[in-house]
Design a protein around this motif. Structure first.
Motif, PDB file in Angstrom:
ATOM      1  N   ARG A  11     -12.141  -1.008  10.853  1.00 36.05           N
ATOM      2  CA  ARG A  11     -10.817  -0.608  10.376  1.00 36.05           C
ATOM      3  C   ARG A  11      -9.695  -0.526  11.532  1.00 36.05           C
ATOM      4  O   ARG A  11      -9.914   0.173  12.422  1.00 36.05           O
TER       5      ARG A  11
ATOM      6  N   PHE B 168       0.810  -1.277  -0.012  1.00 31.34           N
ATOM      7  CA  PHE B 168       0.032  -0.026  -0.119  1.00 31.34           C
ATOM      8  C   PHE B 168       0.721   1.276  -0.152  1.00 31.34           C
ATOM      9  O   PHE B 168       0.506   2.281  -0.336  1.00 31.34           O
TER      10      PHE B 168
ATOM     11  N   ASP C 248      -6.262   6.915  -0.101  1.00 32.25           N
ATOM     12  CA  ASP C 248      -7.598   6.983   0.492  1.00 32.25           C
ATOM     13  C   ASP C 248      -8.742   6.402  -0.190  1.00 32.25           C
ATOM     14  O   ASP C 248      -9.586   5.704   0.285  1.00 32.25           O
TER      15      ASP C 248
HETATM   16  N1  LIG Z   1      -3.762   6.896   1.937  1.00 32.75           N
HETATM   17  C1  LIG Z   1      -3.511   6.533   3.083  1.00 32.75           C
HETATM   18  N2  LIG Z   1      -2.494   5.890   3.571  1.00 32.75           N
HETATM   19  C2  LIG Z   1      -2.406   5.452   4.694  1.00 32.75           C
HETATM   20  C3  LIG Z   1      -3.434   5.808   5.679  1.00 32.75           C
HETATM   21  N3  LIG Z   1      -2.943   5.166   6.888  1.00 32.75           N
HETATM   22  C4  LIG Z   1      -1.880   4.590   6.657  1.00 32.75           C
HETATM   23  N4  LIG Z   1      -1.470   4.800   5.392  1.00 32.75           N
HETATM   24  C5  LIG Z   1      -0.251   4.399   4.805  1.00 32.75           C
HETATM   25  O1  LIG Z   1      -0.081   3.105   4.294  1.00 32.75           O
HETATM   26  C6  LIG Z   1       1.260   2.664   4.208  1.00 32.75           C
HETATM   27  C7  LIG Z   1       1.385   1.229   4.945  1.00 32.75           C
HETATM   28  O2  LIG Z   1       2.758   0.983   4.621  1.00 32.75           O
HETATM   29  P1  LIG Z   1       3.259  -0.726   4.982  1.00 32.75           P
HETATM   30  O3  LIG Z   1       3.080  -0.593   6.413  1.00 32.75           O
HETATM   31  O4  LIG Z   1       4.766  -0.386   4.730  1.00 32.75           O
HETATM   32  O5  LIG Z   1       2.543  -1.511   4.254  1.00 32.75           O
HETATM   33  P2  LIG Z   1       2.762  -1.960   2.673  1.00 32.75           P
HETATM   34  O6  LIG Z   1       3.499  -1.005   1.777  1.00 32.75           O
HETATM   35  O7  LIG Z   1       1.203  -2.278   2.275  1.00 32.75           O
HETATM   36  O8  LIG Z   1       3.465  -3.292   2.888  1.00 32.75           O
HETATM   37  P3  LIG Z   1       3.035  -4.614   2.962  1.00 32.75           P
HETATM   38  O9  LIG Z   1       1.989  -4.601   3.967  1.00 32.75           O
HETATM   39  O10 LIG Z   1       4.280  -5.515   3.601  1.00 32.75           O
HETATM   40  O11 LIG Z   1       2.495  -5.067   1.890  1.00 32.75           O
HETATM   41  C8  LIG Z   1       2.142   3.769   4.837  1.00 32.75           C
HETATM   42  O12 LIG Z   1       2.623   4.487   3.832  1.00 32.75           O
HETATM   43  C9  LIG Z   1       1.186   4.634   5.785  1.00 32.75           C
HETATM   44  O13 LIG Z   1       1.479   5.978   5.302  1.00 32.75           O
HETATM   45  C10 LIG Z   1      -4.594   6.511   5.416  1.00 32.75           C
HETATM   46  O14 LIG Z   1      -5.310   6.748   6.023  1.00 32.75           O
HETATM   47  N5  LIG Z   1      -4.689   6.754   4.127  1.00 32.75           N
END
Ligand SMILES: Nc1nc2c(ncn2[C@@H]2O[C@H](COP(=O)(O)OP(=O)(O)OP(=O)(O)O)[C@@H](O)[C@H]2O)c(=O)[nH]1
Length: 370
Positions: A276, A241, A254
């Motif tokens: 969530r 993500f 988002d």
């Molecule tokens: N757009 C958005 N991003 C979010 C929100 N909450 C968290 N994030 C982002 O979600 C991302 C999560 O990153 P990681 O924990 O590295 O997870 P990932 O990239 O999905 O990696 P894996 O889970 O290992 O596949 C971070 O960049 C956070 O900033 C939100 O409410 N909105």
């Protein structure tokens, strides 16, 4: 079909009904007293029975048409105003013009009713109009009596005179000043209650995706555990993500979260809930389910997410860790197992479901699909 009643409106109707019943009782007593009294005065013989008839009419109207309550109160207030103003003027003039006649002897005992009348005005007449009507009523009802008393010092200092002075002076002013304070307080309490309801909704819903908040999810999990409902837990986390955010920006991230939440919510029925849990992580609680059933739900969620296409991001995938609740589980142990399963799904490349059985079967190989 009967309509649900606003409790406030019901309370107002009951209060008005009690007020009309008391008015009927008081005017019936006054009718009896005046008709049996040795000296008959025209106004005393006419006003109380007229009020009896009016009260019966208004009570009947209120029983038949409860929604007319405000109109009924206003008619009653208008009639009460006339019934209080007429003797004030008539007997004041009579006492002024007739030598040897004293107002304190002939004015009917209505000074306390004037205070009640003002209280009703302040309750049932809205906003500033209440002050205007109260001021006008004071001029029409209290002023002639007060002016008379000020011009007749001996009567003013008699017990009845002092009583009239108190009722038409400080007591009525206190009612007009204090009731708006009470009205403002009620308004404030209503606004606070609305604000509390709004906060409660905010605490229970995740504002971005509209699914349950983590707070509510935790509460439901505690409930399922305490009631020992056979249930399963699915921890769902979007894959890569961070890359979506980095490439397409946070607002697009988002949108993806919203689309995923909508898709999952659309799939989950019959007591299943989704919350969530954090960033891009969701917790699904599936009640009354066995291991194959839980696996099927998780798989359906995985496919629904993989089928989503959020332009310009394209395909989004998720990893899911599933586990069944056991009788000895608490929140920590069951979440730990779901997390373990999710970790394995991620470790094995994502876009898959891993189900971790309970510790008693710890030797068993986790089931995995993709
Ligand atoms: N757009 C958005 N991003 C979010 C929100 N909450 C968290 N994030 C982002 O979600 C991302 C999560 O990153 P990681 O924990 O590295 O997870 P990932 O990239 O999905 O990696 P894996 O889970 O290992 O596949 C971070 O960049 C956070 O900033 C939100 O409410 N909105």
């Amino acid at each position: 079909m009967t309509q649900a009643q606003d409790p406030d409106e019901r309370y107002v109707r009951i209060a008005v009904m009690i007020m009309l019943a008391l008015t009927l009782f008081a005017s019936a007593c006054a009718t009896l007293i005046h008709w049996l009294a040795p000296i008959h005065r025209m106004m005393d013989l006419v006003v109380p029975p007229a009020f009896c008839v009016l009260s019966v009419g208004l009570i009947t109207a209120l029983v038949r048409r409860p929604d007319w309550v405000l109109g009924i109160v206003r008619i009653d207030l208008l009639a009460a105003g006339v019934a209080l103003a007429a003797p004030a003027w008539l007997y004041t003039l009579q006492a002024t013009l007739t030598p040897g006649m004293q107002l304190i002897d002939i004015l009917p005992p209505v000074s306390s009713l004037f205070v009640v009348f003002l209280a009703m005005l302040m309750i049932f007449v809205p906003g500033r109009l209440a002050f205007l009507v109260a001021a006008l009523s004071w001029v029409l009802i209290a002023l002639p009596v007060l002016v008379y008393l000020l011009l007749h010092g001996r009567e003013m200092w008699s017990p009845r005179g002092r009583d009239l002075l108190m009722a038409y002076g400080p007591a009525s002013i206190m009612v007009v000043v204090l009731l708006p304070v009470q009205r403002a307080l009620v308004g404030k309490i209503r606004r606070l209650a609305l604000e509390r309801d709004r906060m409660e909704v905010m605490l229970r819903r995740d504002p971005l995706t509209g699914v349950q908040s983590r707070l509510l999810g935790e509460q439901m999990l505690r409930q399922v555990l305490s009631e020992r409902i056979p249930a399963g837990l699915i921890m769902l986390d979007l894959d890569k993500f961070k890359a979506i955010n980095d490439t397409h920006g946070h607002p697009m991230g988002d949108k993806v979260l919203q689309a995923v939440a909508d898709a999952c919510r659309g799939l989950l029925r019959a007591g299943k809930t989704i919350s969530r849990w954090g960033g891009e992580e969701f917790l699904v609680i599936v009640p009354n389910v066995d291991a194959p059933g839980l696996q099927r739900v998780a798989e359906r969620l995985r496919l629904a997410i993989a089928d989503l296409s959020v332009a310009p991001v394209g395909q989004v995938t998720a990893s899911l860790g599933a586990t069944l609740l056991q009788s000895w589980d608490d929140q920590e142990t069951v979440l730990q197992r779901a997390d373990q399963a999710l970790y394995r799904a991620k470790e094995q490349g994502g876009n898959q479901v891993v189900a971790v059985p309970a510790p008693i079967a710890a030797g068993t190989t986790p089931q995995q699909t993709n």
